[in-house]
Write a protein that holds these residues in place. Structure first.
Motif, PDB file in Angstrom:
ATOM      1  N   VAL A   1       0.919   7.339  47.283  1.00 17.30           N
ATOM      2  CA  VAL A   1       0.899   6.695  45.970  1.00 17.30           C
ATOM      3  C   VAL A   1       0.530   5.215  46.069  1.00 17.30           C
ATOM      4  O   VAL A   1      -0.348   4.734  45.371  1.00 17.30           O
TER       5      VAL A   1
ATOM      6  N   ASP B   1       2.911  12.756  36.708  1.00 21.89           N
ATOM      7  CA  ASP B   1       3.626  11.926  37.679  1.00 21.89           C
ATOM      8  C   ASP B   1       4.926  12.592  38.143  1.00 21.89           C
ATOM      9  O   ASP B   1       5.594  12.069  39.040  1.00 21.89           O
TER      10      ASP B   1
ATOM     11  N   TYR C   1       9.683  11.539  44.875  1.00 26.86           N
ATOM     12  CA  TYR C   1       9.091  10.315  45.424  1.00 26.86           C
ATOM     13  C   TYR C   1       9.850   9.907  46.683  1.00 26.86           C
ATOM     14  O   TYR C   1      11.080   9.800  46.675  1.00 26.86           O
TER      15      TYR C   1
END
Length: 124
Positions: free
Chosen positions: A48, A90, A94
């Motif tokens: 990212v 999205d 993460y």
């Protein structure tokens, strides 16, 4: 022992914002470049954004450029990812990751330590 602990994920509506944090310990944080990498459901790892050791140089995947901002506080051993204008695509887990120091920045194989991840879900 190297530890990377992410926080700040959650459920947010499209167009909303979130700020992720990654607390680092067990190594000299200020000496290493760091990145955020995500994994969407059923997909592979996607780099990212990355930041150099001093914080003066950043880079972004085209998919998040202009919406996400990576930063770091070396005094606090913490990496951040400010995510604005979030989109359903999205949605992912993460991870923050410590760069080995060689190889392509955007290749997840060039990171030797990873956090446990934090879930970000963008949905109305």
């Amino acid at each position: 022992e190297v530890q990377l602990v992410e926080s700040g994920g959650g459920l947010v509506q499209p167009g909303g914002s979130l700020r992720l944090s990654c607390a680092a310990s067990g190594f000299t944080f200020s000496s290493y470049a760091m990145s955020w990498v995500r994994q969407a459901p059923g997909k592979g790892l996607e780099w990212v954004s990355g930041i150099n050791s001093g914080g003066g140089s950043t880079s972004y995947a085209d998919s998040v450029k202009g919406r996400f901002t990576i930063s770091r506080d070396n005094a606090k051993n913490t990496l951040y990812l400010q995510m604005n204008s979030l989109k359903p695509e999205d949605t992912a887990v993460y991870y923050c990751a410590k760069y080995k120091g060689f190889g392509y920045y955007s290749d997840p194989n060039n990171y030797d330590y990873w956090g446990q991840g934090t879930q970000v879900t963008v949905s109305s």
